[in-house]
Design a protein around this motif. Structure first.
Motif, PDB file in Angstrom:
ATOM      1  N   TYR A 279      -0.920   1.214  -4.993  1.00 55.73           N
ATOM      2  CA  TYR A 279      -2.004   1.923  -4.541  1.00 55.73           C
ATOM      3  C   TYR A 279      -2.936   2.331  -5.531  1.00 55.73           C
ATOM      4  O   TYR A 279      -4.318   1.878  -5.437  1.00 55.73           O
ATOM      5  N   GLN A 280      -2.642   2.869  -6.833  1.00 52.23           N
ATOM      6  CA  GLN A 280      -3.575   3.372  -7.813  1.00 52.23           C
ATOM      7  C   GLN A 280      -4.088   2.159  -8.364  1.00 52.23           C
ATOM      8  O   GLN A 280      -5.186   2.288  -8.742  1.00 52.23           O
TER       9      GLN A 280
ATOM     10  N   LYS B 294       2.999   4.191  -4.617  1.00 50.29           N
ATOM     11  CA  LYS B 294       2.049   4.769  -5.444  1.00 50.29           C
ATOM     12  C   LYS B 294       1.355   3.975  -6.302  1.00 50.29           C
ATOM     13  O   LYS B 294       0.164   4.197  -6.707  1.00 50.29           O
TER      14      LYS B 294
ATOM     15  N   LEU C   5       0.874  -1.255   0.220  1.00 50.77           N
ATOM     16  CA  LEU C   5      -0.084   0.081  -0.022  1.00 50.77           C
ATOM     17  C   LEU C   5       0.876   1.313  -0.085  1.00 50.77           C
ATOM     18  O   LEU C   5       0.237   2.391  -0.420  1.00 50.77           O
ATOM     19  N   SER C   6       2.200   1.280   0.344  1.00 47.13           N
ATOM     20  CA  SER C   6       3.069   2.284   0.518  1.00 47.13           C
ATOM     21  C   SER C   6       3.407   2.498  -0.933  1.00 47.13           C
ATOM     22  O   SER C   6       4.188   3.818  -1.113  1.00 47.13           O
TER      23      SER C   6
END
Length: 91
Positions: free
Chosen positions: A15-16, A12, A9-10
């Motif tokens: 996460y996207q 980018k 999740l860290s």
């Protein structure tokens, strides 16, 4: 496995991808690549990490793989994050 999921999740881009999968429910790698304007090989690399961390399910369909969010793992991550914030707020 939770630590791996939180680490994912860290990033980018990962996460996207998760946000995109949340919106679309299920997508194949080419659809993700086109939507995010990434090379298919880059998406494949990220999806391998997301799958290995337990955050996404991979469903083979012929020559294609469809990906969707593993809601159980995501709920666990959210729960851990919420508990961490509660503990941190008490300092």
């Amino acid at each position: 496995m939770i630590a791996d999921a939180l680490k994912m999740l860290s990033d980018k881009t990962r996460y996207q991808i998760l946000v995109l999968l949340k919106e679309k429910k299920s997508m194949n790698g080419i659809e993700i690549a086109e939507q995010m304007k990434l090379a298919p090989s880059t998406v494949s690399h990220h999806m391998t990490h997301l799958k290995n961390s337990g955050l996404v399910h991979e469903e083979p369909a012929g020559n294609t793989k469809y990906y969707s969010i593993n809601t159980h793992s995501m709920k666990n991550c959210i729960k851990i994050h919420t508990n961490f914030r509660r503990i941190y707020a008490s300092f």
